[in-house]
Write a protein that holds these residues in place. Structure first.
Motif, PDB file in Angstrom:
ATOM      1  N   ILE A 141      52.811  48.532  37.312  1.00 17.94           N
ATOM      2  CA  ILE A 141      53.553  47.296  37.063  1.00 17.94           C
ATOM      3  C   ILE A 141      53.692  46.478  38.338  1.00 17.94           C
ATOM      4  CG2 ILE A 141      55.875  46.447  36.530  1.00 17.94           C
ATOM      5  CD1 ILE A 141      56.006  48.482  34.310  1.00 17.94           C
ATOM      6  N   LEU A 142      53.923  47.141  39.471  1.00 19.20           N
ATOM      7  CA  LEU A 142      54.022  46.401  40.733  1.00 19.20           C
ATOM      8  C   LEU A 142      52.687  45.762  41.091  1.00 19.20           C
ATOM      9  CD1 LEU A 142      56.245  48.801  42.872  1.00 19.20           C
ATOM     10  CD2 LEU A 142      56.897  46.616  41.855  1.00 19.20           C
ATOM     11  N   CYS A 143      51.579  46.425  40.797  1.00 18.55           N
ATOM     12  CA  CYS A 143      50.255  45.822  41.032  1.00 18.55           C
ATOM     13  C   CYS A 143      50.074  44.585  40.156  1.00 18.55           C
ATOM     14  CB  CYS A 143      49.151  46.836  40.760  1.00 18.55           C
ATOM     15  SG  CYS A 143      49.018  48.163  41.969  1.00 18.55           S
ATOM     16  N   LEU A 144      50.481  44.682  38.894  1.00 19.39           N
ATOM     17  CA  LEU A 144      50.345  43.540  37.991  1.00 19.39           C
ATOM     18  C   LEU A 144      51.255  42.393  38.406  1.00 19.39           C
ATOM     19  CD1 LEU A 144      50.185  45.412  34.561  1.00 19.39           C
ATOM     20  CD2 LEU A 144      48.297  44.301  35.765  1.00 19.39           C
ATOM     21  N   ARG A 145      52.411  42.707  38.945  1.00 19.54           N
ATOM     22  CA  ARG A 145      53.326  41.650  39.395  1.00 19.54           C
ATOM     23  C   ARG A 145      52.778  40.925  40.624  1.00 19.54           C
ATOM     24  NH1 ARG A 145      58.448  41.538  37.329  1.00 19.54           N
ATOM     25  NH2 ARG A 145      59.223  40.567  39.244  1.00 19.54           N
ATOM     26  N   GLU A 146      52.066  41.663  41.475  1.00 20.47           N
ATOM     27  CA  GLU A 146      51.467  41.035  42.653  1.00 20.47           C
ATOM     28  C   GLU A 146      50.238  40.203  42.283  1.00 20.47           C
ATOM     29  OE1 GLU A 146      50.574  44.136  45.363  1.00 20.47           O
ATOM     30  OE2 GLU A 146      52.667  44.666  45.756  1.00 20.47           O
ATOM     31  N   MET A 147      49.670  40.494  41.158  1.00 23.29           N
ATOM     32  CA  MET A 147      48.466  39.791  40.717  1.00 23.29           C
ATOM     33  C   MET A 147      48.817  38.385  40.233  1.00 23.29           C
ATOM     34  SD  MET A 147      45.837  41.193  37.852  1.00 23.29           S
ATOM     35  CE  MET A 147      44.305  40.353  37.477  1.00 23.29           C
ATOM     36  N   ARG A 148      48.010  37.426  40.570  1.00 21.65           N
ATOM     37  CA  ARG A 148      48.228  36.043  40.168  1.00 21.65           C
ATOM     38  C   ARG A 148      47.173  35.626  39.143  1.00 21.65           C
ATOM     39  NH1 ARG A 148      52.221  37.222  41.873  1.00 21.65           N
ATOM     40  NH2 ARG A 148      53.459  36.392  43.596  1.00 21.65           N
ATOM     41  N   PRO A 149      47.530  34.737  38.218  1.00 22.80           N
ATOM     42  CA  PRO A 149      46.517  34.233  37.273  1.00 22.80           C
ATOM     43  C   PRO A 149      45.323  33.648  38.019  1.00 22.80           C
ATOM     44  CG  PRO A 149      48.715  33.581  36.575  1.00 22.80           C
ATOM     45  CD  PRO A 149      48.878  34.192  37.937  1.00 22.80           C
ATOM     46  N   ASN A 150      44.155  33.847  37.467  1.00 20.27           N
ATOM     47  CA  ASN A 150      42.893  33.375  38.042  1.00 20.27           C
ATOM     48  C   ASN A 150      42.557  34.064  39.369  1.00 20.27           C
ATOM     49  OD1 ASN A 150      42.602  31.492  35.897  1.00 20.27           O
ATOM     50  ND2 ASN A 150      43.954  30.059  36.984  1.00 20.27           N
ATOM     51  N   SER A 151      43.143  35.256  39.613  1.00 18.02           N
ATOM     52  CA  SER A 151      42.790  36.014  40.818  1.00 18.02           C
ATOM     53  C   SER A 151      41.358  36.515  40.710  1.00 18.02           C
ATOM     54  CB  SER A 151      43.743  37.189  41.007  1.00 18.02           C
ATOM     55  OG  SER A 151      45.069  36.740  41.167  1.00 18.02           O
ATOM     56  N   LYS A 152      40.730  36.729  41.852  1.00 19.60           N
ATOM     57  CA  LYS A 152      39.375  37.249  41.887  1.00 19.60           C
ATOM     58  C   LYS A 152      39.428  38.773  41.856  1.00 19.60           C
ATOM     59  CE  LYS A 152      37.304  33.368  44.378  1.00 19.60           C
ATOM     60  NZ  LYS A 152      36.538  32.946  45.579  1.00 19.60           N
ATOM     61  N   VAL A 153      38.932  39.338  40.786  1.00 17.31           N
ATOM     62  CA  VAL A 153      38.915  40.789  40.616  1.00 17.31           C
ATOM     63  C   VAL A 153      37.480  41.216  40.351  1.00 17.31           C
ATOM     64  CG1 VAL A 153      39.788  42.739  39.279  1.00 17.31           C
ATOM     65  CG2 VAL A 153      41.254  40.755  39.674  1.00 17.31           C
ATOM     66  N   ASP A 154      37.050  42.261  41.067  1.00 17.34           N
ATOM     67  CA  ASP A 154      35.686  42.778  40.896  1.00 17.34           C
ATOM     68  C   ASP A 154      35.598  43.525  39.573  1.00 17.34           C
ATOM     69  OD1 ASP A 154      33.139  43.688  41.141  1.00 17.34           O
ATOM     70  OD2 ASP A 154      33.585  45.200  42.678  1.00 17.34           O
ATOM     71  N   LEU A 155      34.982  42.882  38.582  1.00 18.10           N
ATOM     72  CA  LEU A 155      34.869  43.484  37.256  1.00 18.10           C
ATOM     73  C   LEU A 155      33.543  44.203  37.058  1.00 18.10           C
ATOM     74  CD1 LEU A 155      36.381  40.592  35.119  1.00 18.10           C
ATOM     75  CD2 LEU A 155      37.544  42.523  36.200  1.00 18.10           C
ATOM     76  N   ASN A 156      32.785  44.388  38.111  1.00 17.14           N
ATOM     77  CA  ASN A 156      31.487  45.043  37.997  1.00 17.14           C
ATOM     78  C   ASN A 156      31.436  46.394  38.704  1.00 17.14           C
ATOM     79  OD1 ASN A 156      30.256  42.853  36.567  1.00 17.14           O
ATOM     80  ND2 ASN A 156      30.114  41.736  38.505  1.00 17.14           N
ATOM     81  N   GLY A 157      32.518  46.759  39.392  1.00 15.00           N
ATOM     82  CA  GLY A 157      32.507  48.005  40.145  1.00 15.00           C
ATOM     83  C   GLY A 157      32.810  49.213  39.277  1.00 15.00           C
ATOM     84  N   SER A 158      32.606  50.386  39.864  1.00 16.91           N
ATOM     85  CA  SER A 158      32.824  51.640  39.128  1.00 16.91           C
ATOM     86  C   SER A 158      34.294  51.855  38.817  1.00 16.91           C
ATOM     87  CB  SER A 158      32.274  52.813  39.948  1.00 16.91           C
ATOM     88  OG  SER A 158      32.928  52.876  41.216  1.00 16.91           O
ATOM     89  N   ARG A 159      35.192  51.386  39.693  1.00 16.15           N
ATOM     90  CA  ARG A 159      36.614  51.566  39.455  1.00 16.15           C
ATOM     91  C   ARG A 159      37.059  50.812  38.202  1.00 16.15           C
ATOM     92  NH1 ARG A 159      37.686  56.214  41.339  1.00 16.15           N
ATOM     93  NH2 ARG A 159      38.016  56.410  43.587  1.00 16.15           N
ATOM     94  N   TYR A 160      36.519  49.622  37.988  1.00 17.80           N
ATOM     95  CA  TYR A 160      36.913  48.861  36.806  1.00 17.80           C
ATOM     96  C   TYR A 160      36.440  49.548  35.533  1.00 17.80           C
ATOM     97  CZ  TYR A 160      37.044  45.316  33.203  1.00 17.80           C
ATOM     98  OH  TYR A 160      37.266  44.655  32.013  1.00 17.80           O
ATOM     99  N   TYR A 161      35.216  50.042  35.532  1.00 13.31           N
ATOM    100  CA  TYR A 161      34.682  50.674  34.331  1.00 13.31           C
ATOM    101  C   TYR A 161      35.386  52.001  34.019  1.00 13.31           C
ATOM    102  CZ  TYR A 161      30.954  47.255  34.045  1.00 13.31           C
ATOM    103  OH  TYR A 161      30.247  46.080  33.908  1.00 13.31           O
TER     104      TYR A 161
END
Length: 446
Positions: free
Chosen positions: A166-186
């Motif tokens: 939840i703290l990670c999501l609170r620090e996240m801002r709309p339209n933030s750049k997140v690597d959606l192609n890495g192994s961690r995301y999958y």
């Protein structure tokens, strides 16, 4: 566990000599030799059985000895194994000996700190053995540790660390750049992927989860783990595991050793507030000590003769980042008879006028003679060598001990406060002035 009987008689020991150096001390000539105060040590040898730790754990054909009552408080899985296999050694498979030893040193009164190496060792063990208290300690470390965003999110998802997520999501801002192609995301679960997607497209941040422990509800009724009543001086009763309490308190250890019959009710020398602080500080997930709650925790640690808790409190009081005045720290250490730590505390006072102001506090008269004598020792040091190491000025040929020195190059007329130039004051090309960085035509001593 190391005995601290001598520690509580520290007021009868000869006072340590005054010293320079140490925490926050100014650079200066050694007025006398510094003798470090004795530290509060808590050492446990898990490789040998003793009066409390008699249950063997077999890990990689090596044995570690624990108290089954103690590990039962931390892990319901280990508690179930102890019940199912009485009087037999527990075999821990698919784990490493060094990792289990690391876990034991973290959850016992040795209270080994979680760091960036051990956190990856402790998380799988804590998760597999359902050790919520140890998971919380790892979570608190990761919250303040610098890791890539998706790395933290993956760890929070893998080990069900909802507060970290939840703290990670609170620090996240709309339209933030997140690597959606890495192994961690999958590797993320579908639930967390949806939360990230919604947050990226403007969904409100989730409500922050309060940090446990929040109350003493688990200690208000008897259970198979907490079966003995402990009564505070004010009459309030909580139910605890007496063997777990004995691991943290010499008072309880002595009572347990001198009681031949079964332990049903025990009295403690603390009032209700202090007993509550003590229980929350030693039981998982172990209340984090801060400037707001250190008072009752330190008093309870003193009354219950808990070396591990005393060490935790002392480390906070002597830390330079602690937001407490030196006088408050001094008063707390003095009230708990931690007199060997008073000189280290007073090292944070750098100017004699600040020490004199401490004597004008309304509660100054509440200090012991030992504490006032340590203040006098520190005042003598500050008055004898209040500033930097005495230096020889190449301009006026005088020796000075000013609080700061500014060096001027006669060629380029630039000023420097680099203390390393003290070694070059014999160089005729460098002129010294005992002033702060001010306009070039103004020279003053500090």
């Amino acid at each position: 566990m190391t005995e601290i009987g001598a520690l509580f008689q520290s007021q009868d020991r000869p006072r340590s000599p005054p010293f320079e150096g140490g925490l926050g001390a100014a650079t200066g000539p050694p007025v006398c030799h510094y003798v470090p105060p004795p530290s509060i040590e808590v050492n446990i040898d898990f490789t040998r059985p003793d009066g409390q730790r008699t249950r063997p754990l077999l890990v990689e054909n090596k044995r570690l000895y624990v108290d089954e009552h103690y590990i039962s408080v931390w892990s319901p899985v280990l508690r179930a194994w102890c019940v199912e296999c009485p009087d037999r050694e527990l075999i821990l498979a698919n784990v490493q000996y060094e990792h289990v030893l690391e876990m034991l040193e973290c959850i016992h009164p040795t209270y080994k700190a979680v760091d960036d190496q051990s956190v990856h060792i402790l998380l799988p063990l804590a998760y597999d053995y359902q050790m919520e208290g140890l998971l919380h300690r790892c979570e608190c470390f990761l919250i303040n540790h610098n890791l890539p965003f998706l790395e933290k999110v993956w760890i929070a998802d893998r080990y069900k660390l909802n507060r970290l997520l939840i703290l990670c999501l609170r620090e996240m801002r709309p339209n933030s750049k997140v690597d959606l192609n890495g192994s961690r995301y999958y590797a993320l679960s579908d639930r967390v992927k949806v939360l990230l997607l919604e947050r990226l497209h403007g969904a409100p941040a989730p409500e922050e989860i309060p940090e446990p422990p929040l109350d003493l509800e688990t200690f208000q009724r008897a259970s198979d783990v907490n079966f003995a009543a402990v009564r505070a001086k004010t009459g309030r009763v909580y139910y605890v595991n007496p063997y777990y309490m004995a691991a943290w308190s010499n008072v309880f250890e002595e009572k347990l050793c001198t009681t031949s019959s079964g332990v049903e009710e025990m009295f403690c020398p603390c009032n209700q507030e202090e007993l509550k602080a003590f229980l929350m500080a030693i039981h998982p997930p172990q209340l984090r000590i801060n400037e707001q709650n250190i008072g009752p925790i330190l008093m309870s640690a003193c009354k219950m003769e808990s070396p591990a808790l005393l060490r935790k409190c002392a480390n906070l009081l002597l830390a330079p980042h602690t937001q407490l005045s030196v006088f408050v720290r001094l008063s707390l250490l003095d009230r708990c008879f931690l007199h060997e730590m008073l000189p280290a505390c007073l090292q944070m006072v750098q100017r004699p006028e600040h020490l004199i102001q401490m004597t004008q506090q309304t509660t100054y008269d509440c200090l012991s003679t030992r504490a006032k004598a340590c203040m006098m020792d520190r005042l003598g040091i500050l008055l004898d060598g209040p500033g930097l190491q005495p230096h020889h000025c190449a301009r006026c040929k005088a020796t000075s001990g000013c609080n700061s020195v500014t060096w001027m190059c006669p060629q380029c007329k630039t000023y420097s406060s680099d203390a390393n130039l003290l070694r070059s004051n014999a160089n005729p090309s460098i002129t010294t002035t005992t002033n702060t960085t001010q306009p070039y035509n103004q020279i003053s001593h500090r």
